[in-house]
Design an enzyme around this catalytic site. Structure first.
Site, PDB file in Angstrom:
ATOM      1  N   HIS A  18       3.147  -2.770   9.291  1.00 21.58           N
ATOM      2  CA  HIS A  18       3.171  -2.973   7.836  1.00 21.58           C
ATOM      3  C   HIS A  18       4.122  -4.104   7.489  1.00 21.58           C
ATOM      4  O   HIS A  18       5.327  -3.899   7.314  1.00 21.58           O
ATOM      5  CB  HIS A  18       3.599  -1.657   7.151  1.00 21.58           C
ATOM      6  CG  HIS A  18       3.632  -1.738   5.651  1.00 21.58           C
ATOM      7  ND1 HIS A  18       3.920  -0.639   4.860  1.00 21.58           N
ATOM      8  CD2 HIS A  18       3.416  -2.755   4.790  1.00 21.58           C
ATOM      9  CE1 HIS A  18       3.881  -0.993   3.584  1.00 21.58           C
ATOM     10  NE2 HIS A  18       3.591  -2.277   3.514  1.00 21.58           N
ATOM     11  N   HIS A  20       3.897  -8.007   5.266  1.00 26.55           N
ATOM     12  CA  HIS A  20       3.062  -8.920   4.474  1.00 26.55           C
ATOM     13  C   HIS A  20       3.292 -10.366   4.898  1.00 26.55           C
ATOM     14  O   HIS A  20       4.426 -10.766   5.156  1.00 26.55           O
ATOM     15  CB  HIS A  20       3.363  -8.751   2.992  1.00 26.55           C
ATOM     16  CG  HIS A  20       3.009  -7.387   2.473  1.00 26.55           C
ATOM     17  ND1 HIS A  20       1.861  -7.136   1.766  1.00 26.55           N
ATOM     18  CD2 HIS A  20       3.631  -6.187   2.592  1.00 26.55           C
ATOM     19  CE1 HIS A  20       1.803  -5.846   1.452  1.00 26.55           C
ATOM     20  NE2 HIS A  20       2.868  -5.242   1.945  1.00 26.55           N
ATOM     21  N   ASP A 139      -5.685  -7.442   2.241  1.00 28.09           N
ATOM     22  CA  ASP A 139      -5.478  -6.472   1.159  1.00 28.09           C
ATOM     23  C   ASP A 139      -5.958  -6.963  -0.188  1.00 28.09           C
ATOM     24  O   ASP A 139      -5.915  -8.154  -0.507  1.00 28.09           O
ATOM     25  CB  ASP A 139      -4.038  -5.941   1.120  1.00 28.09           C
ATOM     26  CG  ASP A 139      -3.041  -6.891   0.466  1.00 28.09           C
ATOM     27  OD1 ASP A 139      -3.236  -8.123   0.568  1.00 28.09           O
ATOM     28  OD2 ASP A 139      -2.076  -6.390  -0.138  1.00 28.09           O
ATOM     29  N   GLY A 171       0.077  -4.228  -4.155  1.00 22.75           N
ATOM     30  CA  GLY A 171       0.427  -4.348  -5.564  1.00 22.75           C
ATOM     31  C   GLY A 171       0.691  -3.006  -6.219  1.00 22.75           C
ATOM     32  O   GLY A 171       1.149  -2.069  -5.567  1.00 22.75           O
ATOM     33  N   HIS A 198      -2.219   0.834   0.611  1.00 25.01           N
ATOM     34  CA  HIS A 198      -0.918   1.297   0.128  1.00 25.01           C
ATOM     35  C   HIS A 198      -1.170   2.493  -0.789  1.00 25.01           C
ATOM     36  O   HIS A 198      -2.091   2.458  -1.615  1.00 25.01           O
ATOM     37  CB  HIS A 198      -0.230   0.226  -0.716  1.00 25.01           C
ATOM     38  CG  HIS A 198       0.391  -0.892   0.055  1.00 25.01           C
ATOM     39  ND1 HIS A 198      -0.296  -1.652   0.964  1.00 25.01           N
ATOM     40  CD2 HIS A 198       1.670  -1.384   0.048  1.00 25.01           C
ATOM     41  CE1 HIS A 198       0.527  -2.560   1.472  1.00 25.01           C
ATOM     42  NE2 HIS A 198       1.722  -2.419   0.936  1.00 25.01           N
ATOM     43  N   GLU A 201       3.813   4.804  -2.692  1.00 25.01           N
ATOM     44  CA  GLU A 201       5.058   4.018  -2.679  1.00 25.01           C
ATOM     45  C   GLU A 201       5.719   4.164  -4.056  1.00 25.01           C
ATOM     46  O   GLU A 201       6.868   4.588  -4.138  1.00 25.01           O
ATOM     47  CB  GLU A 201       4.759   2.528  -2.401  1.00 25.01           C
ATOM     48  CG  GLU A 201       5.983   1.620  -2.482  1.00 25.01           C
ATOM     49  CD  GLU A 201       5.651   0.119  -2.459  1.00 25.01           C
ATOM     50  OE1 GLU A 201       4.521  -0.255  -2.824  1.00 25.01           O
ATOM     51  OE2 GLU A 201       6.538  -0.674  -2.092  1.00 25.01           O
ATOM     52  N   ASP A 279       7.945  -4.483   5.814  1.00 27.82           N
ATOM     53  CA  ASP A 279       7.266  -4.797   4.549  1.00 27.82           C
ATOM     54  C   ASP A 279       7.352  -6.292   4.232  1.00 27.82           C
ATOM     55  O   ASP A 279       6.364  -7.008   4.392  1.00 27.82           O
ATOM     56  CB  ASP A 279       7.853  -3.945   3.407  1.00 27.82           C
ATOM     57  CG  ASP A 279       6.888  -3.701   2.267  1.00 27.82           C
ATOM     58  OD1 ASP A 279       5.709  -4.076   2.391  1.00 27.82           O
ATOM     59  OD2 ASP A 279       7.314  -3.125   1.246  1.00 27.82           O
TER      60      ASP A 279
END
Ligand SMILES: O=c1[nH]cnc2c1ncn2[C@@H]1O[C@H](CO)[C@@H](O)[C@H]1O
Length: 342
Positions: A18, A20, A139, A171, A198, A201, A279
């Site tokens: 995970h 980005h 994503d 997002g 996701h 979160e 992340d």
């Protein structure tokens, strides 16, 4: 963490599930890009550190979108992705599933074909030169709604994309139920992509159930809200659905008050499979070695426990069993060597 455990972590071969793409741009990479495209984002390291202090999740997303604007050309995309892999190699990350948001990067000036060629060039280069195997999760940025989902699905499914393993959603969660994107996930799953949204979160366990029931989620990005729902934790454990947890991110974006209140220990105690991740590492002032240290601290782990975390990430990866066996072998050999020499 004691120095010996820190050096054990630093040398441990790891996988990251995970993380980005744009959120991985280190100050060094951002400075290079900001020089090419001066304006919004500071290139000076100190100013950048201040710029990367977030009031809340919404503030983070607006800064993230500004950094996305630094990545304009195919050469920017290639540089960013390859340099991210270089930072991974320095941390003994052998395998990473990079979350990429084509909807935000593909423009009339940078068409899908050129974007895909740039990431492929970086992917093959990273494996050849740096020994880092990259895979992609594309994503859907939820805030941009169904049109973004449609464009993401079409970039993913109407092109041959080597290295693409999954479809995700990033997002905001509030106001954007996962089931909004059921059609695109149905198509992606029929095509053979894994489902890895996701959820949980910034909202509660209901979003995780939504992701599982409507999108067939096989792993969940974050998913920490599961700790509030014992039935959900049991379901995740029984169905081997891994949560790709990022502890420092959760504190930086104020979704948990501090590390002492992080739900990781509750999840692990309930038998939920977890992997440890960064992340958006430079944005949160962290890296994967540091996240392993944080997890070791939260869970009271020794070397053997930390090695189990590294194996859990391999278990959760969307990669073939031959490679998984190879990577597990590397981890085992490292542990054996460590034990023989200390
Ligand atoms: O922790 C995170 N949660 C949700 N989205 C994130 C996170 N980190 C980076 N992104 C990225 O933010 C953009 C939002 O439109 C997407 O590109 C998503 O990948």
């Amino acid at each position: 963490m004691n120095p010996s455990l820190a050096s054990f972590v630093a040398g441990l071969p790891k996988a990251e599930l995970h993380v980005h793409q744009v959120g991985s741009a280190s100050p060094r990479i951002v400075a290079q890009l900001a020089e090419r495209h001066p304006g919004v984002v500071p290139s000076d390291p100190e100013a950048l550190a201040a710029y990367f202090r977030f009031d809340d999740f919404a503030h983070f997303i607006s800064i993230y979108l500004d950094v996305v604007k630094l990545v304009e050309t195919a050469e920017d995309v290639r540089l960013l992705t390859y340099e991210v892999a270089r930072d991974m190699a320095a941390q003994q990350i052998r395998y990473a599933e990079l979350t990429v948001t084509p909807y935000l990067s593909v423009t009339p000036e940078l068409p899908a074909e050129a974007f895909l060629e740039a990431i492929e060039d970086a992917r093959t280069g990273a494996e050849r030169d740096l020994g880092v195997k990259l895979r992609w999760i594309f994503d859907i940025p939820a805030d941009f709604g169904v049109p973004a989902a449609e464009m993401t699905a079409s970039i993913a499914l109407d092109h041959h994309v080597p290295g693409l393993v999954g479809l995700g959603i990033g997002g905001s969660e509030d106001g954007f139920p996962r089931s909004m994107f059921v059609e695109q996930f149905d198509r992606a799953r029929a095509y053979g992509l894994h489902s890895v949204p996701h959820a949980g979160e910034t909202t509660g366990p209901a979003t995780i159930w939504d992701a599982i029931e409507n999108l067939g989620a096989e792993r969940i990005e974050h998913g920490i809200a599961a700790a509030q729902d014992p039935d959900l934790m049991r379901y995740l454990a029984e169905n081997d659905i891994t949560l790709d947890v990022c502890p420092t991110s959760n504190v930086a974006l104020k979704v948990v008050p501090d590390l002492e209140h992080h739900p990781l220990p509750t999840l692990v105690a309930a038998g939920v499979p977890v992997s440890i991740n960064t992340d958006d590492p430079p944005m949160f002032g962290t890296d994967l070695n540091r996240e392993y240290a944080v997890a070791a601290d939260l869970l009271g782990l020794d070397q053997a426990g930390v090695a189990r975390l590294a194996r859990a990430a391999v278990d959760g990866a969307f990669v073939d069993d031959v490679y998984k066996t190879e990577l597990r072998g590397e981890i085992d050999a490292y542990v054996a060597e460590w034990n023989a020499t200390t």
